[in-house]
Structures are given as structure tokens and as C-alpha cells.
Motif scaffolding. Sequence first.
Motif, PDB file in Angstrom:
ATOM      1  N   GLN A 180     -25.124  39.324 -26.394  1.00 35.31           N
ATOM      2  CA  GLN A 180     -24.105  38.644 -27.184  1.00 35.31           C
ATOM      3  C   GLN A 180     -24.417  38.777 -28.674  1.00 35.31           C
ATOM      4  OE1 GLN A 180     -21.432  36.956 -25.779  1.00 35.31           O
ATOM      5  NE2 GLN A 180     -22.160  37.868 -23.886  1.00 35.31           N
ATOM      6  N   PRO A 181     -23.387  38.916 -29.501  1.00 39.73           N
ATOM      7  CA  PRO A 181     -23.626  38.961 -30.951  1.00 39.73           C
ATOM      8  C   PRO A 181     -24.001  37.579 -31.483  1.00 39.73           C
ATOM      9  CG  PRO A 181     -21.274  38.942 -30.499  1.00 39.73           C
ATOM     10  CD  PRO A 181     -21.979  39.031 -29.165  1.00 39.73           C
ATOM     11  N   GLU A 182     -24.662  37.561 -32.616  1.00 43.17           N
ATOM     12  CA  GLU A 182     -24.995  36.298 -33.265  1.00 43.17           C
ATOM     13  C   GLU A 182     -23.715  35.618 -33.740  1.00 43.17           C
ATOM     14  OE1 GLU A 182     -27.602  37.262 -36.523  1.00 43.17           O
ATOM     15  OE2 GLU A 182     -29.359  37.182 -35.222  1.00 43.17           O
ATOM     16  N   THR A 183     -23.706  34.309 -33.663  1.00 43.96           N
ATOM     17  CA  THR A 183     -22.605  33.535 -34.229  1.00 43.96           C
ATOM     18  C   THR A 183     -23.075  32.980 -35.563  1.00 43.96           C
ATOM     19  OG1 THR A 183     -21.783  32.956 -32.043  1.00 43.96           O
ATOM     20  CG2 THR A 183     -21.028  31.602 -33.882  1.00 43.96           C
ATOM     21  N   LEU A 184     -22.293  33.248 -36.601  1.00 39.12           N
ATOM     22  CA  LEU A 184     -22.626  32.816 -37.948  1.00 39.12           C
ATOM     23  C   LEU A 184     -21.490  31.960 -38.482  1.00 39.12           C
ATOM     24  CD1 LEU A 184     -23.970  36.232 -39.295  1.00 39.12           C
ATOM     25  CD2 LEU A 184     -25.267  34.374 -38.223  1.00 39.12           C
ATOM     26  N   LEU A 185     -21.770  30.688 -38.702  1.00 36.08           N
ATOM     27  CA  LEU A 185     -20.753  29.758 -39.178  1.00 36.08           C
ATOM     28  C   LEU A 185     -20.581  29.870 -40.691  1.00 36.08           C
ATOM     29  CD1 LEU A 185     -21.738  26.636 -37.066  1.00 36.08           C
ATOM     30  CD2 LEU A 185     -19.820  28.184 -36.696  1.00 36.08           C
ATOM     31  N   PRO A 186     -19.409  29.483 -41.187  1.00 37.76           N
ATOM     32  CA  PRO A 186     -19.208  29.483 -42.640  1.00 37.76           C
ATOM     33  C   PRO A 186     -19.993  28.344 -43.293  1.00 37.76           C
ATOM     34  CG  PRO A 186     -17.251  28.651 -41.533  1.00 37.76           C
ATOM     35  CD  PRO A 186     -18.198  29.114 -40.451  1.00 37.76           C
ATOM     36  N   ALA A 187     -20.321  28.533 -44.549  1.00 37.35           N
ATOM     37  CA  ALA A 187     -21.068  27.517 -45.300  1.00 37.35           C
ATOM     38  C   ALA A 187     -20.204  26.286 -45.549  1.00 37.35           C
ATOM     39  CB  ALA A 187     -21.534  28.102 -46.632  1.00 37.35           C
ATOM     40  N   GLU A 188     -20.858  25.155 -45.713  1.00 36.99           N
ATOM     41  CA  GLU A 188     -20.216  23.882 -46.049  1.00 36.99           C
ATOM     42  C   GLU A 188     -20.865  23.335 -47.329  1.00 36.99           C
ATOM     43  OE1 GLU A 188     -19.016  21.572 -42.063  1.00 36.99           O
ATOM     44  OE2 GLU A 188     -21.193  21.776 -42.336  1.00 36.99           O
ATOM     45  N   PRO A 189     -20.696  24.011 -48.464  1.00 31.91           N
ATOM     46  CA  PRO A 189     -21.403  23.568 -49.677  1.00 31.91           C
ATOM     47  C   PRO A 189     -21.035  22.153 -50.105  1.00 31.91           C
ATOM     48  CG  PRO A 189     -19.749  25.229 -50.207  1.00 31.91           C
ATOM     49  CD  PRO A 189     -19.842  25.159 -48.715  1.00 31.91           C
ATOM     50  N   GLU A 190     -19.790  21.750 -49.872  1.00 30.37           N
ATOM     51  CA  GLU A 190     -19.382  20.401 -50.267  1.00 30.37           C
ATOM     52  C   GLU A 190     -20.093  19.334 -49.433  1.00 30.37           C
ATOM     53  OE1 GLU A 190     -16.939  21.821 -46.963  1.00 30.37           O
ATOM     54  OE2 GLU A 190     -17.403  22.745 -48.890  1.00 30.37           O
ATOM     55  N   VAL A 191     -20.347  19.618 -48.170  1.00 27.48           N
ATOM     56  CA  VAL A 191     -21.056  18.670 -47.305  1.00 27.48           C
ATOM     57  C   VAL A 191     -22.530  18.619 -47.694  1.00 27.48           C
ATOM     58  CG1 VAL A 191     -21.726  18.110 -44.927  1.00 27.48           C
ATOM     59  CG2 VAL A 191     -19.436  19.008 -45.409  1.00 27.48           C
TER      60      VAL A 191
ATOM     61  N   ARG B  26     -16.757  27.971 -31.551  1.00 28.23           N
ATOM     62  CA  ARG B  26     -15.660  28.687 -30.891  1.00 28.23           C
ATOM     63  C   ARG B  26     -14.738  29.338 -31.917  1.00 28.23           C
ATOM     64  NH1 ARG B  26     -15.514  23.748 -27.377  1.00 28.23           N
ATOM     65  NH2 ARG B  26     -16.756  24.309 -25.571  1.00 28.23           N
ATOM     66  N   LYS B  27     -14.450  28.627 -32.980  1.00 25.34           N
ATOM     67  CA  LYS B  27     -13.594  29.169 -34.048  1.00 25.34           C
ATOM     68  C   LYS B  27     -14.234  30.407 -34.678  1.00 25.34           C
ATOM     69  CE  LYS B  27     -11.133  27.755 -38.195  1.00 25.34           C
ATOM     70  NZ  LYS B  27     -10.867  26.667 -39.151  1.00 25.34           N
ATOM     71  N   ALA B  28     -15.571  30.437 -34.704  1.00 22.46           N
ATOM     72  CA  ALA B  28     -16.305  31.570 -35.270  1.00 22.46           C
ATOM     73  C   ALA B  28     -16.497  32.704 -34.264  1.00 22.46           C
ATOM     74  CB  ALA B  28     -17.659  31.100 -35.798  1.00 22.46           C
ATOM     75  N   GLY B  29     -15.933  32.569 -33.048  1.00 22.47           N
ATOM     76  CA  GLY B  29     -15.996  33.644 -32.074  1.00 22.47           C
ATOM     77  C   GLY B  29     -17.015  33.480 -30.969  1.00 22.47           C
ATOM     78  N   TRP B  30     -17.731  32.392 -30.956  1.00 23.43           N
ATOM     79  CA  TRP B  30     -18.737  32.134 -29.922  1.00 23.43           C
ATOM     80  C   TRP B  30     -18.046  31.941 -28.586  1.00 23.43           C
ATOM     81  CZ3 TRP B  30     -20.174  27.338 -27.420  1.00 23.43           C
ATOM     82  CH2 TRP B  30     -21.442  27.318 -26.840  1.00 23.43           C
ATOM     83  N   ARG B  31     -18.588  32.513 -27.526  1.00 26.30           N
ATOM     84  CA  ARG B  31     -17.976  32.466 -26.202  1.00 26.30           C
ATOM     85  C   ARG B  31     -18.807  31.674 -25.194  1.00 26.30           C
ATOM     86  NH1 ARG B  31     -13.901  33.663 -28.599  1.00 26.30           N
ATOM     87  NH2 ARG B  31     -13.104  35.766 -28.809  1.00 26.30           N
ATOM     88  N   GLY B  32     -19.517  30.674 -25.651  1.00 26.05           N
ATOM     89  CA  GLY B  32     -20.267  29.818 -24.741  1.00 26.05           C
ATOM     90  C   GLY B  32     -21.706  30.209 -24.529  1.00 26.05           C
TER      91      GLY B  32
END
Length: 172
Positions: free
Chosen positions: A9-20, A78-84
Motif C-alpha cells: 500500500q502507498p503511504e498516506t500523507l495528510l495535509p498540514a493544519e498550520p492553524e491548528v 479516507r479523504k486522503a486516499g487511505w483504503r483501510g
Amino acid sequence: MTGANLIEQPETLLPAEPEVTEALSRTGTQDISTVVAAHPKSSLAWAALADVTHSQGRLLEAYAYARVGYHRGLDALRKAGWRGQGPIPWSHAPNRGVLRALFALRRAAAEIGETDEFERLTEFLNGADATVIPLLRSEATDAQNFPAAPPAVSPGEDPAPPTAAFFIQGEN
């Protein structure tokens, strides 16, 4: 069949949350709920709230907050493409909110006697990135700012340490 491994499986990389991240770095522990209210989709914010309530000995609330962070994290993955399944590397800083929420939920599950959930989350974290549990254990050993709640786990089981302390400490 030859060629690339189709099972890997490819790595799942989430977008940054700089404001958080910024909000957590400038917020005291008593005001983390305001960060959560401003960023309710952030698993990092929910993990921070779970850690604060855990440090205060409010285990059921910590469990509930960690569970919300877990579900928000699953949505983001899931939004980033992760399939479980597949890698969710700690080395990619934006993934840390989800991993910390999973870790906080693992800790809370152990402390309230949810053994099956503790084991499932241990497996999940090890499958996501095998370095996470040892890394967060060592961070907890290095950061003694939160009072320890009395553990309610069997000897030999290691509940997760507070996870957001590292965002909260900063310059406070």
C-alpha cells in the motif's frame, strides 16, 4: 506476474493544519476546548483535549474525546486516499494528529478495560508506523508535566502517554 508488488500500500500523507498547530502552541491547557470548537475536524485538536482531560484523571471524558479524534482521523485518512490499511508515517508531521488520537484512544481503552480495543489499536498503530508506540512512550518518559493518573491496566500492558503535551508545552 512480474513487476511492482500489487499488495504493498502507498503511504498516506495528510495535509498540514498550520492553524491548528499554531492555536495549540499558544493555548493553555484550560483553553484547548476553544481550539477544538474552532477546528472540530482536527484529530490533533481532539487528541490534545483527550490528553488534558486524561491528565486531570477524567478517564471517560478522555476516552470520548480520543474516540472523536479517532473518527475525525479516519475521515481525513479516507479523504486522503487511505483504503483501510497501509503506512501512515509519523515522519510526515501532519499525520501526527491522527496517530496521537489513535494513541490516546489506545491508552484510554486500556484504562477502562477495553482490552479488545486496546489490542486492535495497537495493531492499527503498528501497521501504520511501527515507530509510533515506542516513540510516544519515550516522549512521555521525557515529559513529566502532567500528573499521572493511576493506571487501570494489567501489569505488562503499557497505556499510551499524554500525546498533546508536546504541542502544549512550548513557551508556556
